[in-house]
Design an enzyme around this catalytic site. Structure first.
Site, mmCIF file in Angstrom:
data_model
loop_
_atom_site.group_PDB
_atom_site.id
_atom_site.type_symbol
_atom_site.label_atom_id
_atom_site.label_comp_id
_atom_site.label_asym_id
_atom_site.label_seq_id
_atom_site.Cartn_x
_atom_site.Cartn_y
_atom_site.Cartn_z
ATOM 1 N N GLY A 47 0.778 -1.234 0.000
ATOM 2 C CA GLY A 47 0.000 0.000 0.000
ATOM 3 C C GLY A 47 0.811 1.285 0.000
ATOM 4 O O GLY A 47 0.403 2.289 -0.574
ATOM 5 N N ASP A 104 -4.761 2.108 11.050
ATOM 6 C CA ASP A 104 -6.192 1.907 11.303
ATOM 7 C C ASP A 104 -6.347 1.450 12.762
ATOM 8 O O ASP A 104 -6.324 2.271 13.677
ATOM 9 C CB ASP A 104 -6.692 0.872 10.281
ATOM 10 C CG ASP A 104 -8.178 0.614 10.323
ATOM 11 O OD1 ASP A 104 -8.919 1.450 10.832
ATOM 12 O OD2 ASP A 104 -8.611 -0.449 9.826
HETATM 13 P P1 IMP Z 1 -4.279 -1.854 11.058
HETATM 14 O O1 IMP Z 1 -3.377 -3.018 11.346
HETATM 15 O O2 IMP Z 1 -5.706 -2.127 11.511
HETATM 16 O O3 IMP Z 1 -3.778 -0.547 11.609
HETATM 17 O O4 IMP Z 1 -4.434 -1.750 9.513
HETATM 18 C C1 IMP Z 1 -3.470 -1.237 8.750
HETATM 19 C C2 IMP Z 1 -3.533 -1.788 7.340
HETATM 20 O O5 IMP Z 1 -4.852 -2.162 6.952
HETATM 21 C C3 IMP Z 1 -3.118 -0.695 6.380
HETATM 22 O O6 IMP Z 1 -1.737 -0.744 6.165
HETATM 23 C C4 IMP Z 1 -3.890 -1.068 5.146
HETATM 24 O O7 IMP Z 1 -3.144 -1.969 4.374
HETATM 25 C C5 IMP Z 1 -5.140 -1.727 5.661
HETATM 26 N N1 IMP Z 1 -6.234 -0.761 5.701
HETATM 27 C C6 IMP Z 1 -6.757 -0.141 6.776
HETATM 28 N N2 IMP Z 1 -7.714 0.734 6.418
HETATM 29 C C7 IMP Z 1 -7.817 0.656 5.080
HETATM 30 C C8 IMP Z 1 -8.621 1.342 4.094
HETATM 31 O O8 IMP Z 1 -9.437 2.219 4.390
HETATM 32 N N3 IMP Z 1 -8.395 0.995 2.807
HETATM 33 C C9 IMP Z 1 -7.493 0.050 2.423
HETATM 34 N N4 IMP Z 1 -6.712 -0.593 3.294
HETATM 35 C C10 IMP Z 1 -6.876 -0.304 4.619
HETATM 36 MG MG MG Z 2 -0.819 -1.932 4.656
#
Ligand code: IMP
Ligand code: MG
Length: 176
Positions: A47, A104
């Site tokens: 990403g 996120d």
């Molecule tokens: P976390 O581990 O919940 O903080 O998620 C982080 C990862 O989830 C990011 O690096 C993204 O790859 C994916 N992610 C979280 N939110 C989104 C979104 O709105 N669109 C696409 N990918 C997301």
């Molecule tokens: Mg990611």
């Protein structure tokens, strides 16, 4: 085939302007970086690849770039709650800046931070293009944020939904 394009939520111009600001702030933060001791950028695949490519060209300090692959979204828009890391990094004793697309829940950055700390970097900071503070489950310190966004699913500028939409030059909401 012509693809239907979603409306921009954050335009390409706004992204470019914000990245120039981030590049200046980050460059000022590492006055000790030299060609012998460059800042170690660690970009999170896939990403953050486009963000990292644009950000590195705004930096005025010596730096290297390495990649770590993290996957937490198994499919669709729901996180699997597990993070798989794949990397071959060398950051011992170095100033490290992780470049992420979105923080996120914070789980991915937490796991990456833990993994990198095992190598005893001299410093470890986080730069994310997007931050969703209201979705945070795991408290993590994020040092540089491009844009703070609501808890909605975003796509474009390298960020995907099931591998689609990475090619959009701007950020959009999946369900606008
Ligand atoms: P976390 O581990 O919940 O903080 O998620 C982080 C990862 O989830 C990011 O690096 C993204 O790859 C994916 N992610 C979280 N939110 C989104 C979104 O709105 N669109 C696409 N990918 C997301
Ligand atoms: Mg990611």
């Amino acid at each position: 085939m012509q693809k239907e394009r979603p409306e921009p939520f954050i335009t390409a111009d706004a992204i470019a302007k914000r990245i120039r600001e981030l590049g200046e702030a980050i460059s000022n933060e590492y006055p000790d970086a030299t060609e012998e001791n460059p800042l170690a950028l660690v970009a999170v695949l896939k990403g953050a690849c486009i963000f990292a490519a644009d950000l590195i060209r705004t930096l005025s300090i010596p730096c290297t770039i390495q990649f770590i692959s993290a996957s937490s979204y198994g499919s669709g828009t729901v996180s699997s709650g597990q993070v798989e890391l794949d990397h071959d990094l060398a950051v011992e004793g170095r100033a490290v800046l992780v470049i992420e697309d979105i923080v996120d829940t914070g789980l991915t950055i937490l796991k990456i931070t833990e993994t990198l700390q095992e190598q005893n970097p001299s410093s470890l900071r986080i730069c994310t293009l997007l931050d969703k503070p209201s979705a945070r489950v795991h408290p993590v310190r994020v040092d540089h944020v491009g844009f703070s966004v609501p808890d909605r699913f975003l796509i474009g500028y390298g960020i995907d939904w099931n591998e689609h939409y990475r090619e959009l030059p701007y950020l959009a909401l999946l369900d606008a």
